[in-house]
Design an enzyme around this catalytic site. Structure first.
Site, PDB file in Angstrom:
ATOM      1  N   LYS A   4      30.759  27.752  54.264  1.00 40.91           N
ATOM      2  CA  LYS A   4      31.833  28.265  55.124  1.00 40.91           C
ATOM      3  C   LYS A   4      31.464  28.332  56.601  1.00 40.91           C
ATOM      4  O   LYS A   4      32.345  28.336  57.463  1.00 40.91           O
ATOM      5  CB  LYS A   4      32.257  29.649  54.644  1.00 40.91           C
ATOM      6  CG  LYS A   4      33.046  29.662  53.339  1.00 40.91           C
ATOM      7  CD  LYS A   4      34.497  29.252  53.551  1.00 40.91           C
ATOM      8  CE  LYS A   4      35.351  29.545  52.336  1.00 40.91           C
ATOM      9  NZ  LYS A   4      36.770  29.269  52.576  1.00 40.91           N
ATOM     10  N   SER A  53      28.809  25.130  46.389  1.00 43.66           N
ATOM     11  CA  SER A  53      29.410  25.651  47.615  1.00 43.66           C
ATOM     12  C   SER A  53      28.758  26.913  48.157  1.00 43.66           C
ATOM     13  O   SER A  53      28.826  27.174  49.362  1.00 43.66           O
ATOM     14  CB  SER A  53      30.905  25.895  47.400  1.00 43.66           C
ATOM     15  OG  SER A  53      31.120  26.747  46.295  1.00 43.66           O
TER      16      SER A  53
END
Length: 406
Positions: free
Chosen positions: A51, A300
């Protein structure tokens, strides 16, 4: 619009704040699936997740005036840390609204980067609505965690790195929450090589993107209760949806139970910790109907708190039959416990705990119950131990997670 020029710009900009996450070839997952499997370990980023890419690139596109107003966002944890870290680099104030169920580690890490944290709502969607309200009331600049083309462009820099390192990649597996990561990776991958297949992977209890694709328009799920808290999203991004429709080849959904097993697989074979959302692309490997292909699983994030980790490990061992509990009946007289323990030892099982119930029967001179939790090598070994106890006359019954004999 998302353009190649913007992806190239974003790739250069995010290098200022990202770790190099080179592909890792996995012999274990390759042998398990019949493909050549590579891992893209974004769990190794400074903030523990990809992110930071989208957050930093988005903030880089803002004007000085927009940054000076202060930034606000909503996040289940990883985008929160990305915005907080990026805001700190730019020297601007950041307020993060997080669901009340966000793991404490993610909350504390976000605060450690200097952001103000507000806990609100049960899921991301509740937190997002409140963040938008605060933005309007205080004039903050809102940074959407996924439904923003600049944010998605920043996330898509992962595809640039994958294809640069492995130009002949056939499949890229991408975890999906709101769709920012999937949009960025799939759009850039198709720009660079339309033959690359990009597959999104969602938790089955929160498969909002799959439901939307099937409906042909963005839909909102009634709930998004999943252990994959980073992808617990009820509504995918409106701005992103057309890109997903055009560039994504398929969506795979994963039940929560499979994430538990995937955690063990990754940790034991690669000594790597990934959070449940990051494990989606690992669990999806077993759902692919292809062999002989080069497959990249994007991990992720790795922001899993210790309490959750211990629970996942325990449930994973039970799911694999490497830890199990059995109830046996034996006469209440000296030497019986030693006899049972010796038989188990002969089968090379390891006793973890014992629970001796003398009140199993009204008549103590009859039988007592002994519940034994033990460690085994797997299903075959477990069955051997149970069969041995049966042959020795102990009437073994397996005990489930709720303490019931089955």
């Amino acid at each position: 619009m998302m353009t190649l020029e913007k992806f190239e710009e974003a790739t250069e900009i995010v290098q200022k704040v990202t770790q190099e996450t080179k592909l890792l070839y996995s012999e274990y997952f390759s042998s398990q699936t019949g493909n050549k499997v590579y891992l893209k370990p974004e769990n190794m980023q400074k903030t523990g997740a990809y992110k930071i890419r989208g957050a930093y690139y988005k903030i880089s596109t803002l004007t000085d005036e927009e940054r000076a107003k202060g930034l606000i966002t909503a996040s289940a944890g990883n985008h929160a840390q990305g915005v907080a870290y990026a805001a700190k680099q730019y020297g601007v104030k950041a307020t993060i609204v997080m669901p009340t169920v966000t793991p404490l580690m993610k909350v504390n890490r976000t605060k450690s980067y200097g952001a103000d944290v507000v806990l609100y709502g049960d899921v991301y969607d509740d937190a997002c609505a409140y963040a938008l309200k605060l933005a309007e009331e205080n004039g903050y600049t809102f940074i959407h965690p996924f439904d923003d083309l600049d944010v998605a462009t920043g996330q898509g820099t992962i595809a640039m790195e994958i294809i640069k390192e492995l130009p002949t990649v056939d499949y890229i597996l991408v975890p999906v929450g709101g769709g920012g990561l999937l949009t960025g990776i799939s759009t850039l991958a198709k720009m660079l090589n339309p033959k690359i297949k990009v597959i999104g992977v969602e938790p089955a209890p929160a498969a909002c993107m799959k439901a939307s694709l099937e409906a042909g328009h963005v839909v909102t799920l009634p709930s998004a209760k999943t252990i994959a808290d980073g992808t617990a999203v009820k509504t995918p991004g409106e701005k992103l949806f057309p890109y997903v429709q055009e560039n994504v080849d398929d969506i795979i959904t994963i039940p929560d139970e499979e994430l538990i097993v995937a955690f063990l697989d990754l940790m034991e074979n690669h000594k790597m910790v990934a959070e449940n959302s990051g494990l989606l692309s690992i669990a999806a490997l077993k759902h692919m109907n292809v062999t002989g292909k080069k497959v990249v699983s994007v991990i992720s994030g790795g922001n899993m708190d210790v309490i959750t980790m211990s629970s996942v490990v325990q449930h994973g061992l039970i799911a694999r039959d490497r830890v199990f509990t059995v109830s046996v009946l034996l006469p209440d007289k000296p030497g019986q416990l030693v006899r049972v323990a010796s038989l188990i030892a002969e089968k090379q099982a390891n006793v973890i705990s014992l629970e001796h119930n003398q009140f199993y029967s009204i008549n103590r001179n009859d039988l007592v119950e002994l519940r034994i939790t033990m460690e085994a090598f797997g299903t075959d070994h477990k069955n051997e131990v149970v069969a041995m106890l049966q042959s020795e006359g102990f009437s073994p019954k397996l005990v489930d997670r709720k303490g019931r004999t089955v």
